[in-house]
Design a protein around this motif. Sequence first.
Motif, PDB file in Angstrom:
ATOM      1  N   ILE A 164       0.299  -0.963  -0.399  1.00  0.00           N
ATOM      2  CA  ILE A 164       0.250  -0.058  -0.154  1.00  0.00           C
ATOM      3  C   ILE A 164       1.153   1.027  -0.049  1.00  0.00           C
ATOM      4  N   GLY A 165       1.949   1.201   0.719  1.00  0.00           N
ATOM      5  CA  GLY A 165       2.833   2.438   0.601  1.00  0.00           C
ATOM      6  C   GLY A 165       2.874   3.193  -0.562  1.00  0.00           C
ATOM      7  N   ASP A 166       3.511   1.686  -1.126  1.00  0.00           N
ATOM      8  CA  ASP A 166       5.314   2.292  -1.684  1.00  0.00           C
ATOM      9  C   ASP A 166       3.882   1.960  -3.072  1.00  0.00           C
ATOM     10  N   GLY A 198       2.540  -2.639  11.416  1.00  0.00           N
ATOM     11  CA  GLY A 198       4.364  -3.647  11.547  1.00  0.00           C
ATOM     12  C   GLY A 198       4.633  -3.188   9.580  1.00  0.00           C
ATOM     13  N   ASN A 199       4.844  -2.294   9.499  1.00  0.00           N
ATOM     14  CA  ASN A 199       5.149  -1.954   8.497  1.00  0.00           C
ATOM     15  C   ASN A 199       6.024  -1.904   8.176  1.00  0.00           C
ATOM     16  N   PRO A 200       6.827  -2.993   7.154  1.00  0.00           N
ATOM     17  CA  PRO A 200       8.500  -2.951   6.850  1.00  0.00           C
ATOM     18  C   PRO A 200       9.125  -1.934   6.852  1.00  0.00           C
ATOM     19  N   GLY A 226       8.633  11.430   3.979  1.00  0.00           N
ATOM     20  CA  GLY A 226       8.608  12.506   3.292  1.00  0.00           C
ATOM     21  C   GLY A 226       7.907  11.726   1.675  1.00  0.00           C
ATOM     22  N   SER A 227       8.163  10.799   2.103  1.00  0.00           N
ATOM     23  CA  SER A 227       7.993  10.156   0.451  1.00  0.00           C
ATOM     24  C   SER A 227       5.968   9.814   0.141  1.00  0.00           C
ATOM     25  N   LEU A 228       5.781  10.296   1.883  1.00  0.00           N
ATOM     26  CA  LEU A 228       3.850   9.499   1.488  1.00  0.00           C
ATOM     27  C   LEU A 228       2.934  11.624   1.930  1.00  0.00           C
TER      28      LEU A 228
END
Length: 309
Positions: A164-166, A198-200, A226-228
């Motif tokens: 999701i983050g990527d 539990g985000n890598p 800051g990426s998100l």
Amino acid sequence: MNTGIRAGRMRRFWAPIGVATVAAPLLLSLAACSQVPDAEENIDSLTSVTEAPAPPVAADEYDIKTNPEPIVEAMDCTPYLVVTARGTGEPNKGQLLSPVARAVKKALPTEVTVLDLDYPADTDVNEGGTYATRLLLDTLNVQAEACPKQEFALLGYSQGALIIGDALSPVDARLVGATVGELSEEAQKRILAVVLYGNPRFNGEERYDVGSFDEKLGGILPRTTGSLEPYAERIQDFCVKGDFICQSNMELDEKGHVAYFKNGMQQDGSNYVLAQIAMSKALKAITPGDAATDSTPGETATPPSTPAQ
């Protein structure tokens, strides 16, 4: 409710008026039976995304430039779509995120569709994660086009949190899915809430972090600060001390990574999503032109079609 602690200080979720009356009667037991992961296996599978000698096959197969047609079809236009992305090795049913999504659905039964992202979630994170990123992006882009009023909540655990983050990050900040496209501007605006556990790629310096984590420790694959940021007001990234995935250290205590099943943070996550939905409804109420929802509420989602894996 067990409220997250950030760097030794209590950080509470304050819901708009009306959310408490929705969430309080639930008083759900959100804990579930959990399978304790193997620490070394999890770390090896996740760190392999930076060590692969060649791009995964999926990078070409789902390249948006050569294969621009979406790999999904539109689902029903309920007002809210909740998407879950499970962790490595978790079953489709009974995953960490199931009670979180179920609580949101129970509070708003005719308004919410829940979709469990159908991806391998195995130890080949390069391959499965690339496919999953394309699947998530296409789902949100197709829904944004087909359902002009539908809004989204994204829930991710472990490998699912990475995906999701990527998907939400700029292409050059991703570890998986660099070739599979990006969210449309319209889809970006429709994201109401992002809840990660539990985000890598946890970064202890972000303002949306929640938990008993050490700010000096990041995940085993920490995301650049800051990426998100464009989504910072819509994210809760849960991480607890002792979780070897989001707090990379040498202790490798497997139990920390499943602490979220019993520490109250599942309910914190569902309450956050409901608070964001309530806020969106309140804003629409004072903007009459946006109040109507172009939707066909229903109890059962029509799942998107996906290619054979």
